[in-house]
Design a protein around this motif. Structure first.
Motif, PDB file in Angstrom:
ATOM      1  N   LEU A  91      -0.782   3.836  -1.137  1.00 51.88           N
ATOM      2  CA  LEU A  91      -1.917   3.710  -0.219  1.00 51.88           C
ATOM      3  C   LEU A  91      -1.825   2.420   0.591  1.00 51.88           C
ATOM      4  CD1 LEU A  91      -4.807   4.833  -2.616  1.00 51.88           C
ATOM      5  CD2 LEU A  91      -3.606   6.254  -0.935  1.00 51.88           C
ATOM      6  N   ASN A  92      -1.413   1.351  -0.061  1.00 54.98           N
ATOM      7  CA  ASN A  92      -1.359   0.060   0.627  1.00 54.98           C
ATOM      8  C   ASN A  92      -0.304   0.043   1.723  1.00 54.98           C
ATOM      9  OD1 ASN A  92      -2.481  -2.647   0.734  1.00 54.98           O
ATOM     10  ND2 ASN A  92      -0.464  -3.346   0.087  1.00 54.98           N
ATOM     11  N   ALA A  93       0.777   0.811   1.546  1.00 55.77           N
ATOM     12  CA  ALA A  93       1.769   0.910   2.613  1.00 55.77           C
ATOM     13  C   ALA A  93       1.159   1.544   3.865  1.00 55.77           C
ATOM     14  CB  ALA A  93       2.980   1.715   2.141  1.00 55.77           C
ATOM     15  N   LEU A  94       0.272   2.521   3.674  1.00 58.72           N
ATOM     16  CA  LEU A  94      -0.394   3.125   4.832  1.00 58.72           C
ATOM     17  C   LEU A  94      -1.410   2.163   5.438  1.00 58.72           C
ATOM     18  CD1 LEU A  94      -0.918   6.839   3.705  1.00 58.72           C
ATOM     19  CD2 LEU A  94       0.972   5.818   4.988  1.00 58.72           C
ATOM     20  N   THR A  95      -2.109   1.395   4.600  1.00 62.51           N
ATOM     21  CA  THR A  95      -3.000   0.353   5.123  1.00 62.51           C
ATOM     22  C   THR A  95      -2.222  -0.602   6.013  1.00 62.51           C
ATOM     23  OG1 THR A  95      -4.486   0.466   3.220  1.00 62.51           O
ATOM     24  CG2 THR A  95      -4.484  -1.587   4.480  1.00 62.51           C
ATOM     25  N   ASN A  96      -0.989  -0.908   5.609  1.00 62.81           N
ATOM     26  CA  ASN A  96      -0.121  -1.798   6.382  1.00 62.81           C
ATOM     27  C   ASN A  96       0.612  -1.064   7.496  1.00 62.81           C
ATOM     28  OD1 ASN A  96      -0.424  -4.454   5.194  1.00 62.81           O
ATOM     29  ND2 ASN A  96       0.478  -3.590   3.351  1.00 62.81           N
ATOM     30  N   GLN A  97      -0.003   0.018   7.952  1.00 60.31           N
ATOM     31  CA  GLN A  97       0.505   0.801   9.083  1.00 60.31           C
ATOM     32  C   GLN A  97       1.909   1.349   8.830  1.00 60.31           C
ATOM     33  OE1 GLN A  97      -0.391  -2.116  12.260  1.00 60.31           O
ATOM     34  NE2 GLN A  97      -1.962  -0.667  12.928  1.00 60.31           N
ATOM     35  N   GLY A  98       2.138   1.738   7.557  1.00 60.47           N
ATOM     36  CA  GLY A  98       3.323   2.499   7.251  1.00 60.47           C
ATOM     37  C   GLY A  98       4.432   1.765   6.532  1.00 60.47           C
ATOM     38  N   THR A  99       4.296   0.449   6.344  1.00 58.37           N
ATOM     39  CA  THR A  99       5.348  -0.334   5.701  1.00 58.37           C
ATOM     40  C   THR A  99       4.768  -1.147   4.552  1.00 58.37           C
ATOM     41  OG1 THR A  99       6.600  -0.512   7.766  1.00 58.37           O
ATOM     42  CG2 THR A  99       7.133  -2.099   6.044  1.00 58.37           C
ATOM     43  N   SER A 100       5.421  -1.123   3.396  1.00 56.66           N
ATOM     44  CA  SER A 100       4.943  -1.863   2.233  1.00 56.66           C
ATOM     45  C   SER A 100       5.149  -3.355   2.433  1.00 56.66           C
ATOM     46  CB  SER A 100       5.688  -1.412   0.979  1.00 56.66           C
ATOM     47  OG  SER A 100       6.989  -1.973   0.952  1.00 56.66           O
ATOM     48  N   PRO A 101       4.455  -4.188   1.647  1.00 52.95           N
ATOM     49  CA  PRO A 101       4.666  -5.643   1.747  1.00 52.95           C
ATOM     50  C   PRO A 101       6.116  -6.048   1.499  1.00 52.95           C
ATOM     51  CG  PRO A 101       2.679  -5.178   0.500  1.00 52.95           C
ATOM     52  CD  PRO A 101       3.363  -3.867   0.706  1.00 52.95           C
ATOM     53  N   ASP A 102       6.855  -5.223   0.755  1.00 48.36           N
ATOM     54  CA  ASP A 102       8.263  -5.521   0.473  1.00 48.36           C
ATOM     55  C   ASP A 102       9.210  -5.008   1.557  1.00 48.36           C
ATOM     56  OD1 ASP A 102       7.557  -6.724  -1.938  1.00 48.36           O
ATOM     57  OD2 ASP A 102       7.708  -4.831  -3.037  1.00 48.36           O
ATOM     58  N   GLY A 103       8.645  -4.400   2.597  1.00 48.57           N
ATOM     59  CA  GLY A 103       9.470  -3.955   3.713  1.00 48.57           C
ATOM     60  C   GLY A 103       9.944  -2.527   3.646  1.00 48.57           C
TER      61      GLY A 103
END
Length: 377
Positions: free
Chosen positions: A262-274
């Motif tokens: 879910l957080n990857a989608l919050t980040n507009q499609g990319t996880s904090p780890d890239g």
């Protein structure tokens, strides 16, 4: 940030009728609050812990739509393509019509089902997993019911309306999973593992459990009004075969695992780890309201007042109608046992709420939970 009201709310609902509940709040990619209360196993008074695996049910739909959007990004298909370009059994569909005096008639569909109709719940399908065509596949495959065969069988059932003319919660995303299989060539679970859960490091998410994971499966309950307490009700009625990977309701996961997705989608499609799942433009398309003047009146669940429907997600479009403290564009979905996903790119907020009780009290719990989270921020 003061999350005391949120923990008090969790305590209140678990002392009411929900056996256990857990909430995880991520803000700017950091865990800022996590709280759980109640018993994973009521009979043995075993407290809930952070490694419990649950049935996600319809939270699966967000991931299925993400998988399908990846194929749109690759040019493997387009939203406006006829579904029959890929699943030819959907080329000539029949619509069940109720005539003015109550008679039932069947007519050839005038509109083709488009790929977008699967995403937006406008294909004309029902949610009848006991439909004759589906049950026949279960029988002749000795209970295996592969995803692709179920989708092919479902094409034999009459549509409830002309494609694109109504919104109806249905097996659209189950057929979408079969579409991913046909377009990509891999079994849906393999695609999900290779392209989404594996890259994100979601080790406890999938359609089947190992023996070790099965030992961590949370018991499931259903509240009995007659007995005045939750009663055990394990299993997933939407798992209609041993090889059926329901794109609409089949995933199992943990709070921690699914929050990563879910957080990857919050980040507009990319996880904090890239790890990139989708382009930002695809996430924007997902959370754009796709309801039309023709279909909006059928999207009428009370707890979703003020929300539109995007590509497999609710999306906030009117604070005046919703009474929600979240900003416009906040999006997500929920599951039959009561889980809730909140994704909010503008606030950089992700919320994964979980419980494991059917007749889940969603209209009471979810709007309150969402407002409390935003007030705590």
């Amino acid at each position: 940030m003061d999350f005391k009201p949120l923990s008090q709310f969790i305590d209140r609902i678990t002392s009411w009728r929900i056996p256990w509940a857990e909430v995880l709040v991520l803000y700017r990619n950091e865990e800022v609050f996590r709280y759980r209360s109640g018993y994973a196993n009521l009979e043995e008074s075993i407290s809930i812990d952070d490694r419990r695996i649950i049935q996600l049910y319809s939270l699966t739909k967000i991931l299925t739509c993400t998988a399908a959007l990846q194929l749109v990004e690759k040019g493997a298909m387009l939203l406006n393509d006829p579904l029959s370009d890929y699943l030819p059994e959907y080329a000539e569909m029949t619509v069940k019509m109720t005539l003015p005096h109550g008679e039932v008639a069947f007519e050839r569909a005038k509109r083709p089902i488009k790929v977008r109709d699967l995403f937006t719940m406008t294909a004309g399908f029902s949610y009848d997993i006991k439909a004759p065509s589906i049950q026949e596949v279960v029988r002749h495959t000795n209970g295996r019911a592969p995803t692709r065969e179920i989708a092919a069988a479902f094409a034999k059932e009459p549509l409830l309306f002309e494609p694109g003319t109504r919104w109806n919660y249905s097996l659209c995303h189950d057929v979408l999973a079969a579409l991913v299989e046909v377009v990509d060539g891999r079994r849906f679970s393999a695609y999900v593992q290779d392209e989404i859960t594996g890259p994100l490091g979601m080790r406890d998410t999938g359609f089947d459990l190992s023996d070790e994971e099965r030992s961590r499966m949370a018991p499931q309950y259903e509240y009995s009004d007659s007995l005045g307490k939750p009663i055990r009700k394990d299993g997933n009625d939407y798992r209609i075969g041993t090889e059926y990977e329901s794109g609409g309701a089949g995933l199992l996961s943990t709070v921690s695992d699914y929050a990563m997705f879910l957080n990857a989608l919050t980040n507009q499609g990319t996880s904090p780890d890239g790890v990139r799942l989708l382009a930002p433009e695809s996430v924007e398309l997902m959370r754009t309201d796709h309801l039309t003047e023709e279909t909006r009146c059928h999207f009428s669940w009370a707890q979703l007042a003020g929300y539109g429907y995007g590509l497999g997600v609710r999306t906030h479009i009117s604070r005046e109608s919703s009474g929600s403290l979240s900003p416009l564009g906040e999006f997500g979905w929920s599951g039959a046992a009561g889980s809730l996903a909140i994704m909010d790119p503008s606030s950089q907020l992700t919320v994964m709420y979980a419980q494991h009780m059917l007749n889940n009290q969603e209209p009471y719990v979810h709007p309150r939970l969402r407002n409390i989270v935003y007030a705590c921020l």
